[in-house]
Design a protein around this motif. Sequence first.
Motif, PDB file in Angstrom:
ATOM      1  N   ALA A   1       0.912  -0.829   0.207  1.00  0.00           N
ATOM      2  CA  ALA A   1      -0.269   0.100   0.102  1.00  0.00           C
ATOM      3  C   ALA A   1       0.554   1.169   0.089  1.00  0.00           C
ATOM      4  O   ALA A   1       0.547   2.106  -0.811  1.00  0.00           O
ATOM      5  CB  ALA A   1      -0.585   0.144   1.219  1.00  0.00           C
ATOM      6  N   LEU A   2       1.884   1.324   1.102  1.00  0.00           N
ATOM      7  CA  LEU A   2       2.630   2.182   0.198  1.00  0.00           C
ATOM      8  C   LEU A   2       3.429   2.702  -0.595  1.00  0.00           C
ATOM      9  O   LEU A   2       3.168   3.996  -0.810  1.00  0.00           O
ATOM     10  CB  LEU A   2       3.607   2.279   1.802  1.00  0.00           C
ATOM     11  CG  LEU A   2       5.547   3.506   1.849  1.00  0.00           C
ATOM     12  CD1 LEU A   2       4.818   4.503   2.616  1.00  0.00           C
ATOM     13  CD2 LEU A   2       6.088   2.929   3.060  1.00  0.00           C
TER      14      LEU A   2
ATOM     15  N   PRO B   1      10.758  10.632 -12.070  1.00  0.00           N
ATOM     16  CA  PRO B   1      10.553  10.148 -13.081  1.00  0.00           C
ATOM     17  C   PRO B   1       9.749  10.200 -13.786  1.00  0.00           C
ATOM     18  O   PRO B   1       9.647   9.908 -14.725  1.00  0.00           O
ATOM     19  CB  PRO B   1      11.306   8.830 -13.685  1.00  0.00           C
ATOM     20  CG  PRO B   1      11.802   7.616 -12.084  1.00  0.00           C
ATOM     21  CD  PRO B   1      11.124   8.891 -11.283  1.00  0.00           C
ATOM     22  N   LEU B   2       8.441  10.362 -12.706  1.00  0.00           N
ATOM     23  CA  LEU B   2       7.243  10.393 -13.339  1.00  0.00           C
ATOM     24  C   LEU B   2       7.138  11.859 -13.586  1.00  0.00           C
ATOM     25  O   LEU B   2       5.488  12.918 -13.438  1.00  0.00           O
ATOM     26  CB  LEU B   2       6.468  10.178 -12.688  1.00  0.00           C
ATOM     27  CG  LEU B   2       7.127   8.664 -12.069  1.00  0.00           C
ATOM     28  CD1 LEU B   2       5.925   8.411 -10.597  1.00  0.00           C
ATOM     29  CD2 LEU B   2       6.539   7.579 -12.594  1.00  0.00           C
ATOM     30  N   HIS B   3       7.362  12.556 -14.389  1.00  0.00           N
ATOM     31  CA  HIS B   3       6.802  14.195 -14.257  1.00  0.00           C
ATOM     32  C   HIS B   3       6.585  14.281 -15.369  1.00  0.00           C
ATOM     33  O   HIS B   3       6.510  15.529 -16.353  1.00  0.00           O
ATOM     34  CB  HIS B   3       8.125  14.733 -14.158  1.00  0.00           C
ATOM     35  CG  HIS B   3       9.544  14.848 -14.727  1.00  0.00           C
ATOM     36  ND1 HIS B   3      10.435  13.186 -15.648  1.00  0.00           N
ATOM     37  CD2 HIS B   3       9.979  14.937 -16.484  1.00  0.00           C
ATOM     38  CE1 HIS B   3      11.462  13.032 -16.334  1.00  0.00           C
ATOM     39  NE2 HIS B   3      10.751  14.798 -16.925  1.00  0.00           N
ATOM     40  N   MET B   4       6.728  13.240 -16.858  1.00  0.00           N
ATOM     41  CA  MET B   4       6.557  13.487 -18.406  1.00  0.00           C
ATOM     42  C   MET B   4       4.789  14.459 -18.299  1.00  0.00           C
ATOM     43  O   MET B   4       5.220  15.213 -19.372  1.00  0.00           O
ATOM     44  CB  MET B   4       5.906  12.533 -19.129  1.00  0.00           C
ATOM     45  CG  MET B   4       7.647  11.440 -19.228  1.00  0.00           C
ATOM     46  SD  MET B   4       8.753  12.453 -19.542  1.00  0.00           S
ATOM     47  CE  MET B   4      10.027  10.845 -18.902  1.00  0.00           C
TER      48      MET B   4
ATOM     49  N   GLY C   1       3.139   6.286  -2.666  1.00  0.00           N
ATOM     50  CA  GLY C   1       4.064   6.734  -3.387  1.00  0.00           C
ATOM     51  C   GLY C   1       4.465   6.548  -4.637  1.00  0.00           C
ATOM     52  O   GLY C   1       4.128   7.863  -5.192  1.00  0.00           O
ATOM     53  N   ILE C   2       3.536   5.527  -5.755  1.00  0.00           N
ATOM     54  CA  ILE C   2       3.922   6.183  -6.629  1.00  0.00           C
ATOM     55  C   ILE C   2       2.611   6.633  -7.031  1.00  0.00           C
ATOM     56  O   ILE C   2       3.370   8.238  -8.454  1.00  0.00           O
ATOM     57  CB  ILE C   2       3.707   4.773  -7.399  1.00  0.00           C
ATOM     58  CG1 ILE C   2       5.234   4.020  -7.359  1.00  0.00           C
ATOM     59  CG2 ILE C   2       3.770   4.926  -8.969  1.00  0.00           C
ATOM     60  CD1 ILE C   2       4.606   2.589  -7.945  1.00  0.00           C
TER      61      ILE C   2
END
Lengths: 118, 522
Positions: free
Chosen positions: B221-222, B237-240, B226-227
């Motif tokens: 769950a964490l 790296p999830l800034h697109m 978090g993702i």
Amino acid sequence: MMPYIPYNIPFVAVALLMGVSLFIILFKRNLIKIIMGIAIMGAAVNLFVVALGYRAGGVAPIYTSTPEGAMVLPVPQALILTSIVIAVSVIALMLTMVIHTYRHTGDIDAKKSRLLKG
Amino acid sequence: MEFLTVHSPALVVAVPLLAAFITPLISRIGNKFRDTVNVTFLSFAAFLMAVLAVDIYTSGTRIYTFGATVPELAIPEHYMVPVRIIFQVDGISIFMGLTTTVVALAALVYSLQFVKDETGQDRFYSLFMILYVGMVGLEFTGDMFNMFVFLEILSIAGAGLASYRVNLADAVEGGFKYIVISAISALLVLFAIGILYGEYNLLSIAALAHNMQFTTLDMIALALLGIAFVMKLAGVPLHMWAPDTYAVAPAGITPMIYTSSAASMYALYRITFTLYGGHFDTTAIGWIVIILGVLSMFIGVMMAIHQTDIKRLMAYHAISQSGYMLLGVGVGLAVLTDPVALAAYGRDAMNGGIFHIINNALYKGMLFLTAEAIFFRIGTRDLNRMGGLGHNMKWTTIFFIIGALAISGIPPFNGFASKLLIYESVFRFNPLLSVIAMFVSLVTLASFTKVFYSAFTGPEMSAYKEVREVPKSMLIGMGVMAAAIIFFSIFPGLVVNTIVAPATNALIDQASYINGVMGAVP
């Protein structure tokens, strides 16, 4: 030990649906298909939460007229009702955006619709 | 007054929501009237927020239980756990609430003139208010499912507003990217909530934290939470999505969406510090946050250098600045279980990271507004086609200079104050991280110098002879932010002591958050 097999089937289905939806979202280029992927993902999550609240042999949680015995949990059902409504509005909004994209570019291919990059 | 204080957590959400739903009705009377009503309602919400803030800084956390006979009664009689939806407002919540409110006020005033000639204005203001409600709700709520609902509210409103200018093809594309990312992250959050609910039969954050076992399921769950929140706050790296969405959103909206990313960052902190605090290996998780922060800082600024679209450039800087906040708070998280290190530098690092949230919301928001002021007058965001705008847009130039100096961490501006806190404390944790942070700051300065030279200096270009200063309401919107920046620059110590330190304490002190709700339970 019989009940264990039917108990787990919903969770297997959740895992399968999750896998399918992630595959669609990551690898499909058609915007409508991406929206379908998100819808499937929503269905998987909803199924997961509702299945958590299930009790074997439970009855519907209507407090005024329940027979004796276990009830299924009402809270997950209430949560998922909210989540379904939200999912409908999100998908409706996404579809309107796809319509606008199609009007502007004449295409709904994610690879070709790349006005923004770099 | 007593009544206002007690009910302010609910009213601060209810008042803008009411404004959102009456806006389409009252705009039939007239646009002027609608604008006045909206500004009045938001000002009233800001007043309530101030009342609430004064109350919280004097007498501690405030709890508001919806549907209870007494709002402070979190757990109904004969129950062992909270079953109602709770708003739990502590130091960090009110800090985020104040940030959101200042940005929203400035953005609303700015938008008055900016959208004056567009169609669909009533829907613009409705969504604007709903976006504000979504952010404040996300920051105040003490209930996991409620957090999901407010996350969706702010995502839907934000995406609708980002693609407000549907006549521009790129605006629709940017909005679509935002809604796809938001939908996926919200579903991940809901999945995590399902896991936690299945395990503990609880939704309240305090009660969950009280019962936290940290099993394998909790770790999953964490990871999901978090993702999801890193996706929403646009950390590398999830800034697109971020550069696309920030670049195309209308002017008043870009700072709002940027602040909603900060609200997601708050949610990430709330999850790691309060929900899971002390149960996991804080050093490992802290390092993950630090590495995310350093990556965001470095990659964000490197991507920014070669951009020619002014808002896209600023969007990459926004990603880079988020890295500082993650770095500062990540260091605090890494030394959370070590009282000596926490007292020596962990607390200062967190102060710096949290102070940077409000500083950045102010100067980054203002820079976005100046960029859009230029777009408003000359109709392009391309830096290569700008030049000599300083001759005709004097106020915009001044605001841009203030913002650019503040973001680059030049003394005496507020960006310097928060960055100095981060440099000093992070240096004692790991000198290399501090060096990277300073290097990124230098590159930021270089990048904004480039923007300043290509947009504002140089001879007056013949194409832009007729360009005038932007209308008054847009200047007021930028002026509000500039005034706040200057205030923060002159009194950084005062600000840190009054609003930032309580926020840090609220994050570190997990026990008091839990006791606020679970106090009656042994």
